[in-house]
Design an enzyme around this catalytic site. Structure first.
Site, short mmCIF file in Angstrom:
data_model
loop_
_atom_site.label_atom_id
_atom_site.label_comp_id
_atom_site.label_asym_id
_atom_site.label_seq_id
_atom_site.Cartn_x
_atom_site.Cartn_y
_atom_site.Cartn_z
N LYS A 46 0.85 -1.19 0.00
CA LYS A 46 0.00 0.00 0.00
C LYS A 46 0.88 1.24 0.00
O LYS A 46 2.07 1.19 0.33
CB LYS A 46 -0.92 0.01 1.22
CG LYS A 46 -0.18 0.05 2.55
CD LYS A 46 -1.14 -0.04 3.71
CE LYS A 46 -0.38 -0.09 5.04
NZ LYS A 46 -1.27 -0.27 6.20
N HIS A 48 0.53 5.94 0.12
CA HIS A 48 -0.22 7.19 0.05
C HIS A 48 0.43 8.15 -0.95
O HIS A 48 0.04 9.31 -1.03
CB HIS A 48 -0.25 7.88 1.43
CG HIS A 48 -1.11 7.16 2.44
ND1 HIS A 48 -2.31 6.59 2.12
CD2 HIS A 48 -0.93 6.95 3.77
CE1 HIS A 48 -2.84 6.04 3.20
NE2 HIS A 48 -2.03 6.24 4.21
N SER A 78 -11.08 13.73 8.50
CA SER A 78 -10.34 12.53 8.88
C SER A 78 -8.85 12.83 9.00
O SER A 78 -8.18 12.38 9.95
CB SER A 78 -10.57 11.43 7.85
OG SER A 78 -9.84 10.27 8.16
N TYR A 134 -14.53 6.04 -1.99
CA TYR A 134 -14.89 5.54 -0.67
C TYR A 134 -16.40 5.52 -0.48
O TYR A 134 -16.96 4.58 0.11
CB TYR A 134 -14.24 6.42 0.40
CG TYR A 134 -14.48 5.98 1.81
CD1 TYR A 134 -13.75 4.94 2.37
CD2 TYR A 134 -15.46 6.60 2.60
CE1 TYR A 134 -13.97 4.52 3.67
CE2 TYR A 134 -15.69 6.18 3.91
CZ TYR A 134 -14.95 5.15 4.44
OH TYR A 134 -15.18 4.73 5.72
#
Length: 232
Positions: A46, A48, A78, A134
């Site tokens: 993963k 970002h 968030s 999302y």
């Protein structure tokens, strides 16, 4: 075939899915890139990183890439709590209003929201790339699991889909120590838990009328002339 990937209750997420740019060897942790080199194929990782900083080999070698974007209002909220709880960012002590201005001016770690989302969106039509929102995932978890399985060329039974939806549910992840990072030394979960709310629309509990108008203007200027649109 890969029991360490299936043992979602005891094997930490960072081991099962290494974080590409997370490097803490100087503090006694293992370099995640070293971990990736020892993993059997197919490997999961993963990141970002914005697309311009992502390893180009992933595109030239046609690696399967799944990107998840979130609407800027909920994303900002968030991210604010993440800033407050993360040591690497200095346990942010500023106000929500000050953070929002940082966010709108692209002065946050991993870069500005619009540049990040639009940068990856340019690959949306490529066969080895899947762009998820999302909000769509939350609305149809089972459908999302099936879409990901199809993208990866995997057949899944309804029973397997049930298992995945169960393990990936917010309530399950919030109580799962292999995922919630409650024992992570660099995260102060007493300030804000790593798995916090996971809902759509929490921005309404934080934005003033003026702040909402400001971020909608930001959204219009950055995404208004594009075919990438989010719901909130």
């Amino acid at each position: 075939m890969y029991p360490e990937l299936l043992d979602v209750g005891t094997v930490g997420q960072e081991k099962r899915v290494p974080f590409l740019e997370y490097y803490l060897r100087e503090r006694g942790s293992v370099d995640h890139i070293d971990n990736m080199k020892t993993m059997a194929s197919p490997r999961l990782m993963k990141s970002h990183l914005p697309v311009q900083l992502f390893p180009t080999q992933a595109f030239t070698k046609k690696s399967k890439i799944i990107y998840v974007g979130r609407n800027p209002k909920d994303n900002a909220v968030s991210y604010y709590y993440f800033y407050k709880s993360l040591a690497g960012i200095g346990y942010y002590k500023g106000s929500w209003g000050t953070f929002l201005q940082m966010y709108l001016n692209d002065h946050v770690v991993w870069g500005g929201w619009s540049h990040h989302c639009l940068g990856w969106w340019k690959h949306n039509q490529e066969a080895n790339f899947l762009y998820l929102k999302y909000e769509d995932v939350k609305k149809d978890e089972r459908g999302t699991v099936k879409k990901i399985a199809s993208f990866l060329g995997r057949e899944v039974t309804e029973k397997t889909v049930d298992r995945i939806v169960k393990y990936c549910s917010f309530d399950n992840m919030k109580t799962n120590p292999a995922v919630n990072r409650e024992n992570e030394p660099d995260l102060d979960c007493s300030v804000s838990p790593f798995i916090r709310k996971g809902v759509i629309g929490d921005w309404k509990n934080h934005f003033t009328v003026a702040q909402n108008e400001q971020i909608e203007q930001y959204y219009k200027e950055r995404l208004g002339n594009t075919d990438l649109q989010f719901e909130w």
